[in-house]
Scaffold this motif. Structure first.
Motif, short mmCIF file in Angstrom:
data_model
loop_
_atom_site.label_atom_id
_atom_site.label_comp_id
_atom_site.label_asym_id
_atom_site.label_seq_id
_atom_site.Cartn_x
_atom_site.Cartn_y
_atom_site.Cartn_z
N GLU A 22 0.83 -1.20 0.00
CA GLU A 22 0.00 0.00 0.00
C GLU A 22 0.87 1.26 0.00
O GLU A 22 0.58 2.23 -0.71
N PHE A 23 1.94 1.26 0.79
CA PHE A 23 2.84 2.41 0.83
C PHE A 23 3.52 2.60 -0.52
O PHE A 23 3.62 3.73 -1.02
N ALA A 24 3.98 1.51 -1.13
CA ALA A 24 4.63 1.59 -2.44
C ALA A 24 3.65 2.11 -3.50
O ALA A 24 4.02 2.92 -4.35
N ALA A 25 2.40 1.67 -3.44
CA ALA A 25 1.40 2.13 -4.40
C ALA A 25 1.17 3.63 -4.26
O ALA A 25 1.06 4.35 -5.26
N ALA A 26 1.12 4.12 -3.03
CA ALA A 26 0.94 5.56 -2.80
C ALA A 26 2.14 6.33 -3.34
O ALA A 26 1.98 7.42 -3.90
N GLN A 27 3.34 5.77 -3.19
CA GLN A 27 4.53 6.43 -3.73
C GLN A 27 4.48 6.49 -5.24
O GLN A 27 4.84 7.50 -5.85
N ARG A 28 4.02 5.39 -5.87
CA ARG A 28 3.93 5.38 -7.33
C ARG A 28 2.92 6.41 -7.84
O ARG A 28 3.14 7.07 -8.85
N VAL A 29 1.80 6.57 -7.12
CA VAL A 29 0.81 7.59 -7.48
C VAL A 29 1.45 8.98 -7.43
O VAL A 29 1.16 9.84 -8.25
N ALA A 30 2.37 9.17 -6.48
CA ALA A 30 3.06 10.46 -6.32
C ALA A 30 4.22 10.61 -7.31
O ALA A 30 4.93 11.60 -7.27
N GLY A 31 4.43 9.60 -8.16
CA GLY A 31 5.48 9.70 -9.17
C GLY A 31 6.81 9.08 -8.79
O GLY A 31 7.79 9.21 -9.52
N VAL A 32 6.87 8.41 -7.66
CA VAL A 32 8.10 7.76 -7.21
C VAL A 32 8.04 6.29 -7.63
O VAL A 32 7.10 5.59 -7.27
N PRO A 33 9.03 5.80 -8.38
CA PRO A 33 8.98 4.41 -8.87
C PRO A 33 9.35 3.39 -7.78
O PRO A 33 10.35 2.70 -7.86
N ALA A 34 8.52 3.29 -6.77
CA ALA A 34 8.79 2.42 -5.63
C ALA A 34 8.34 0.99 -5.89
O ALA A 34 7.37 0.76 -6.60
N GLU A 35 9.05 0.06 -5.29
CA GLU A 35 8.67 -1.36 -5.35
C GLU A 35 8.99 -2.02 -4.03
O GLU A 35 9.77 -1.49 -3.23
N VAL A 36 8.39 -3.17 -3.78
CA VAL A 36 8.58 -3.89 -2.52
C VAL A 36 9.52 -5.06 -2.75
O VAL A 36 9.37 -5.81 -3.72
N VAL A 37 10.49 -5.19 -1.85
CA VAL A 37 11.40 -6.33 -1.87
C VAL A 37 11.44 -6.93 -0.47
O VAL A 37 11.12 -6.27 0.51
#
Length: 63
Positions: free
Chosen positions: A28-43
């Motif tokens: 959920e945190f990574a998805a919110a970051q992606r909406v904000a334009g940050v290419p986040a992913e979970v590892v």
């Protein structure tokens, strides 16, 4: 937001893997970051038993 370097990646946030919701909080945190334009992913970091939300750092050879 706390940031640290891990093998060239920027760790935005850590979530314990043993939580009752598993990886969902990290996803959920990574998805919110992606909406904000940050290419986040979970590892998964096995050494600390944690899900990390990271931004991959591209090397010069990948450009």
């Amino acid at each position: 937001m706390r940031r640290c370097q891990l093998a060239g990646d920027v760790v935005l946030k850590r979530f314990p893997a043993g939580g009752p919701r598993g990886s969902w909080p990290a996803e959920e945190f990574a998805a919110a970051q992606r909406v904000a334009g940050v290419p986040a992913e979970v590892v998964m970091e096995l050494e600390t038993d944690a899900f990390l939300v990271v931004v991959r750092q591209r090397s010069a050879s990948e450009d």
